[in-house]
Design a protein around this motif. Structure first.
Motif, PDB file in Angstrom:
ATOM      1  N   ARG A 185      -7.337   1.751  -7.668  1.00 24.35           N
ATOM      2  CA  ARG A 185      -8.647   2.345  -8.018  1.00 24.35           C
ATOM      3  C   ARG A 185      -8.837   2.353  -9.532  1.00 24.35           C
ATOM      4  O   ARG A 185      -9.931   2.075 -10.035  1.00 24.35           O
ATOM      5  CB  ARG A 185      -8.738   3.759  -7.455  1.00 24.35           C
ATOM      6  N   PRO A 209       0.819  -1.217   0.000  1.00 32.64           N
ATOM      7  CA  PRO A 209       0.000   0.000   0.000  1.00 32.64           C
ATOM      8  C   PRO A 209       0.850   1.263   0.000  1.00 32.64           C
ATOM      9  O   PRO A 209       1.840   1.354   0.714  1.00 32.64           O
ATOM     10  CB  PRO A 209      -0.805  -0.124   1.294  1.00 32.64           C
ATOM     11  N   SER A 210       0.463   2.198  -0.808  1.00 38.56           N
ATOM     12  CA  SER A 210       1.067   3.524  -0.864  1.00 38.56           C
ATOM     13  C   SER A 210       0.063   4.401  -1.589  1.00 38.56           C
ATOM     14  O   SER A 210      -0.929   3.904  -2.153  1.00 38.56           O
ATOM     15  CB  SER A 210       2.403   3.503  -1.630  1.00 38.56           C
ATOM     16  N   THR A 211       0.295   5.691  -1.585  1.00 39.70           N
ATOM     17  CA  THR A 211      -0.633   6.583  -2.281  1.00 39.70           C
ATOM     18  C   THR A 211      -0.731   6.220  -3.760  1.00 39.70           C
ATOM     19  O   THR A 211      -1.828   6.130  -4.330  1.00 39.70           O
ATOM     20  CB  THR A 211      -0.182   8.037  -2.111  1.00 39.70           C
ATOM     21  N   ALA A 212       0.430   6.009  -4.365  1.00 39.55           N
ATOM     22  CA  ALA A 212       0.432   5.667  -5.785  1.00 39.55           C
ATOM     23  C   ALA A 212      -0.217   4.305  -6.034  1.00 39.55           C
ATOM     24  O   ALA A 212      -0.968   4.121  -7.013  1.00 39.55           O
ATOM     25  CB  ALA A 212       1.870   5.669  -6.309  1.00 39.55           C
ATOM     26  N   ASP A 221      -9.317  -0.594  -0.045  1.00 38.18           N
ATOM     27  CA  ASP A 221      -8.864  -0.764   1.346  1.00 38.18           C
ATOM     28  C   ASP A 221      -8.875  -2.241   1.743  1.00 38.18           C
ATOM     29  O   ASP A 221      -7.925  -2.731   2.369  1.00 38.18           O
ATOM     30  CB  ASP A 221      -9.770   0.028   2.294  1.00 38.18           C
ATOM     31  N   ARG A 268      -2.530   2.821  -4.226  1.00 39.62           N
ATOM     32  CA  ARG A 268      -3.987   2.916  -4.071  1.00 39.62           C
ATOM     33  C   ARG A 268      -4.623   3.574  -5.302  1.00 39.62           C
ATOM     34  O   ARG A 268      -5.689   3.155  -5.755  1.00 39.62           O
ATOM     35  CB  ARG A 268      -4.329   3.709  -2.807  1.00 39.62           C
ATOM     36  N   ARG A 269      -3.951   4.584  -5.844  1.00 35.10           N
ATOM     37  CA  ARG A 269      -4.467   5.243  -7.042  1.00 35.10           C
ATOM     38  C   ARG A 269      -4.514   4.250  -8.204  1.00 35.10           C
ATOM     39  O   ARG A 269      -5.500   4.192  -8.955  1.00 35.10           O
ATOM     40  CB  ARG A 269      -3.599   6.452  -7.389  1.00 35.10           C
ATOM     41  N   ASP A 306     -13.248   2.666  -3.553  1.00 31.72           N
ATOM     42  CA  ASP A 306     -12.335   3.065  -2.469  1.00 31.72           C
ATOM     43  C   ASP A 306     -12.357   2.042  -1.331  1.00 31.72           C
ATOM     44  O   ASP A 306     -11.309   1.659  -0.792  1.00 31.72           O
ATOM     45  CB  ASP A 306     -12.728   4.440  -1.933  1.00 31.72           C
TER      46      ASP A 306
END
Length: 347
Positions: free
Chosen positions: A114, A105-108, A257, A110-111, A253
């Motif tokens: 999605r 998991p990381s911001t990138a 998760d 998760r993007r 979203d």
């Protein structure tokens, strides 16, 4: 009244949220292949050196025995990735989609996840012609959660002393549940009950995934009972998971998760995470031994063995694994595994 037929979406791998498939108006149908059976020579040549299970799925498609309206392939193993690109080349008439999820998991990440689920939704709604809305998401969430509750009841029966369901019956129910709509899957899972001899050695199973229950039956005929497993066609299958959401974006979203909360298969999770899962699940089932059968060219589960052996050794549970099992050699491997597990339990 006969229910109208919903499009059937075949799924290879373990990364597709069933809630999205159901809400789009389709029925998810997990495609797992088998431990045994021929791999046609053309399929073998097309895939190259790959897990025989992928070869059997490709043989099934080539023979016209895949009864699905579309196929979604998860990039959760190299064999599956090869299968996807071969199918894209040789079966242009088959609606086909690849889901490729990141693991850490990381911001990138998760993007990107999605984006992957949004692409899956677009593929599904293009197939069914039914747009996802809040009502469809709520219905699919309720239905899938009911399946999740049935799976918890099944786990409780397997962990009872003595177990109230054999491992083979449980695996058959899990495989069927992954191919049915949730209502039928609940009935199937709740019907999985059997008597188990009190003398059977309680075993947790790791290693390669089991595309059918053949090896479970063979192992249990020799004095074992499989009370749990951590491979991704058994209790590790992504079944019974759903989120509450008013919009598709909220659903995606929430499911992203949930994706990052779980421990994936050996090819996608670290050996340390896999070993913790094996130890903790074996403890919950009061397993007296942990066994595994690893197919030739299914390399990833073998990478987990040293970490699994170390953690299991700390709690006094022995790990017995048959590795590099070639097609046609499965029953010999199971006999030796049963001998090791029952012998260790008797010592």
């Amino acid at each position: 009244m006969t229910r109208p037929r919903r499009p059937v979406v075949g799924i290879v791998g373990n990364d597709v949220p069933r809630q999205l498939v159901l809400a789009s108006g389709a029925t998810p149908h997990r495609v797992t292949g088998s431990w045994t059976g021929d791999v046609d020579p053309v399929a073998r040549d097309l895939l190259g050196a790959a897990d025989a299970v992928a070869g059997r799925i490709l043989s099934q498609v080539r023979a016209g025995r895949l009864d699905c309206d579309a196929l979604v392939v998860c990039a959760d193993s190299q064999a599956n990735v090869r299968l996807f690109y071969v199918l894209r080349s040789i079966a242009p008439e088959l609606p086909l989609h690849l889901v490729d999820l990141p693991r850490a998991p990381s911001t990138a990440a998760r993007r990107f996840a999605r984006f992957q689920f949004a692409g899956l939704v677009a593929f599904l709604t293009g197939l069914t012609g039914q747009a996802l809305d809040a009502a469809a998401l709520a219905r699919s969430a309720d239905a899938e959660r009911a399946l999740g509750s049935a799976l918890e009841r099944l786990r409780a029966r397997r962990r009872a002393e003595p177990p109230q369901c054999s491992g083979a019956l449980a695996l058959e129910a899990l495989l069927d549940a992954a191919r049915l709509d949730p209502a039928d899957a609940v009935v199937r899972v709740d019907g999985a009950r059997s008597d188990v001899p009190q003398t059977a050695v309680r075993v947790h199973l790791t290693g390669s995934s089991h595309p059918d229950a053949g090896l479970y039956r063979a192992l249990e005929e020799q004095g074992c009972v499989i009370v749990s497993e951590d491979h991704d066609t058994g209790d590790g299958a992504w079944l019974g998971v759903a989120v509450d959401a008013a919009t598709v974006e909220e659903a995606i979203d929430g499911l992203v998760d949930r994706h990052f909360d779980r421990v994936g298969g050996s090819a996608t999770a670290s050996s340390a995470a896999r070993a913790l899962l094996t130890r903790d699940t074996a403890l919950l089932g009061a397993a007296r031994g942990v066994g595994g059968v690893i197919r030739e060219l299914d390399e990833a589960p073998a990478w987990d063995v040293p970490d699994q052996a170390e953690l299991l050794g700390e709690i006094g549970v022995a790990l017995h694994v048959q590795t590099r099992v070639h097609p046609g050699d499965e029953l010999r491997a199971v006999r030796e595994l049963a001998r090791d597990l029952t012998g260790a339990a008797a010592a």
